[in-house]
Motif scaffolding. Structure first.
Motif, PDB file in Angstrom:
ATOM      1  N   TYR A  27      -1.010  -7.882  -1.715  1.00 53.36           N
ATOM      2  CA  TYR A  27      -1.226  -6.901  -2.768  1.00 53.36           C
ATOM      3  C   TYR A  27      -0.297  -5.720  -2.551  1.00 53.36           C
ATOM      4  CZ  TYR A  27      -5.498  -9.593  -3.178  1.00 53.36           C
ATOM      5  OH  TYR A  27      -6.376 -10.623  -3.310  1.00 53.36           O
ATOM      6  N   TYR A  28       0.056  -5.058  -3.620  1.00 54.45           N
ATOM      7  CA  TYR A  28       0.811  -3.811  -3.556  1.00 54.45           C
ATOM      8  C   TYR A  28      -0.129  -2.674  -3.910  1.00 54.45           C
ATOM      9  CZ  TYR A  28       4.962  -6.797  -3.834  1.00 54.45           C
ATOM     10  OH  TYR A  28       5.905  -7.745  -3.620  1.00 54.45           O
ATOM     11  N   LEU A  29       0.057  -1.547  -3.250  1.00 50.43           N
ATOM     12  CA  LEU A  29      -0.719  -0.349  -3.549  1.00 50.43           C
ATOM     13  C   LEU A  29       0.266   0.761  -3.887  1.00 50.43           C
ATOM     14  CD1 LEU A  29      -3.382   1.243  -3.611  1.00 50.43           C
ATOM     15  CD2 LEU A  29      -3.023   1.729  -1.180  1.00 50.43           C
ATOM     16  N   GLY A  30       0.153   1.314  -5.079  1.00 46.85           N
ATOM     17  CA  GLY A  30       1.011   2.408  -5.502  1.00 46.85           C
ATOM     18  C   GLY A  30       0.215   3.695  -5.596  1.00 46.85           C
ATOM     19  N   LEU A  31       0.767   4.766  -5.022  1.00 48.88           N
ATOM     20  CA  LEU A  31       0.120   6.079  -5.055  1.00 48.88           C
ATOM     21  C   LEU A  31       1.088   7.099  -5.637  1.00 48.88           C
ATOM     22  CD1 LEU A  31      -1.438   6.124  -1.484  1.00 48.88           C
ATOM     23  CD2 LEU A  31      -2.611   5.663  -3.630  1.00 48.88           C
ATOM     24  N   VAL A  53      -1.966  -3.965  -7.238  1.00 49.76           N
ATOM     25  CA  VAL A  53      -1.379  -5.068  -8.003  1.00 49.76           C
ATOM     26  C   VAL A  53      -1.302  -6.305  -7.123  1.00 49.76           C
ATOM     27  CG1 VAL A  53       0.694  -5.826  -9.239  1.00 49.76           C
ATOM     28  CG2 VAL A  53       0.002  -3.442  -9.346  1.00 49.76           C
ATOM     29  N   ARG A  54      -1.635  -7.478  -7.685  1.00 53.83           N
ATOM     30  CA  ARG A  54      -1.490  -8.748  -6.975  1.00 53.83           C
ATOM     31  C   ARG A  54      -0.004  -9.097  -6.916  1.00 53.83           C
ATOM     32  NH1 ARG A  54      -5.658 -12.140  -6.276  1.00 53.83           N
ATOM     33  NH2 ARG A  54      -6.698 -11.268  -8.087  1.00 53.83           N
ATOM     34  N   ALA A  55       0.557  -9.302  -5.713  1.00 52.86           N
ATOM     35  CA  ALA A  55       1.998  -9.493  -5.530  1.00 52.86           C
ATOM     36  C   ALA A  55       2.515 -10.732  -6.268  1.00 52.86           C
ATOM     37  CB  ALA A  55       2.325  -9.595  -4.043  1.00 52.86           C
ATOM     38  N   LEU A  91      -5.123  -4.975 -10.518  1.00 49.66           N
ATOM     39  CA  LEU A  91      -6.505  -5.166 -10.105  1.00 49.66           C
ATOM     40  C   LEU A  91      -7.322  -3.901 -10.242  1.00 49.66           C
ATOM     41  CD1 LEU A  91      -5.728  -7.201  -6.882  1.00 49.66           C
ATOM     42  CD2 LEU A  91      -6.362  -8.076  -9.126  1.00 49.66           C
ATOM     43  N   LEU A  92      -6.660  -2.761 -10.040  1.00 54.29           N
ATOM     44  CA  LEU A  92      -7.372  -1.490 -10.075  1.00 54.29           C
ATOM     45  C   LEU A  92      -6.396  -0.389 -10.454  1.00 54.29           C
ATOM     46  CD1 LEU A  92      -9.996   0.108  -9.281  1.00 54.29           C
ATOM     47  CD2 LEU A  92      -8.973   0.359  -7.026  1.00 54.29           C
ATOM     48  N   VAL A  93      -6.802   0.461 -11.386  1.00 56.35           N
ATOM     49  CA  VAL A  93      -6.005   1.628 -11.755  1.00 56.35           C
ATOM     50  C   VAL A  93      -6.943   2.825 -11.769  1.00 56.35           C
ATOM     51  CG1 VAL A  93      -4.586   2.722 -13.521  1.00 56.35           C
ATOM     52  CG2 VAL A  93      -4.431   0.249 -13.176  1.00 56.35           C
ATOM     53  N   LEU A  94      -6.636   3.819 -10.941  1.00 62.86           N
ATOM     54  CA  LEU A  94      -7.429   5.047 -10.880  1.00 62.86           C
ATOM     55  C   LEU A  94      -6.537   6.215 -11.252  1.00 62.86           C
ATOM     56  CD1 LEU A  94      -9.188   4.462  -7.454  1.00 62.86           C
ATOM     57  CD2 LEU A  94     -10.163   4.091  -9.717  1.00 62.86           C
TER      58      LEU A  94
END
Length: 61
Positions: free
Chosen positions: A7-11, A23-25, A31-34
């Motif tokens: 998974y990728y995590l963007g901040l 995001v699933r790579a 998968l999740l947007v906050l």
């Protein structure tokens, strides 16, 4: 590790909001947007000219 388990995590941490996305790579599926907005924060800098001073830009802290 299997790619379908990556998974990728963007901040994005800005002056007036914080955003996070997971995001699933393999598929690019989100998968999740906050998203959180807040009062705009002032910019501070540290200056080293004989001592540490904090310069406040954009209003009181």
């Amino acid at each position: 590790m299997e790619k379908d388990r990556l998974y990728y995590l963007g901040l994005d941490m800005g002056r007036s909001s914080v955003k996070a996305t997971s995001v699933r790579a393999k598929t690019g599926e989100k998968l999740l947007v906050l998203y959180k907005t807040m009062e705009e924060m002032p910019i501070t800098t540290l200056q080293k000219d004989g001592g540490n001073k904090i310069q406040i830009l954009g209003g009181p802290m």
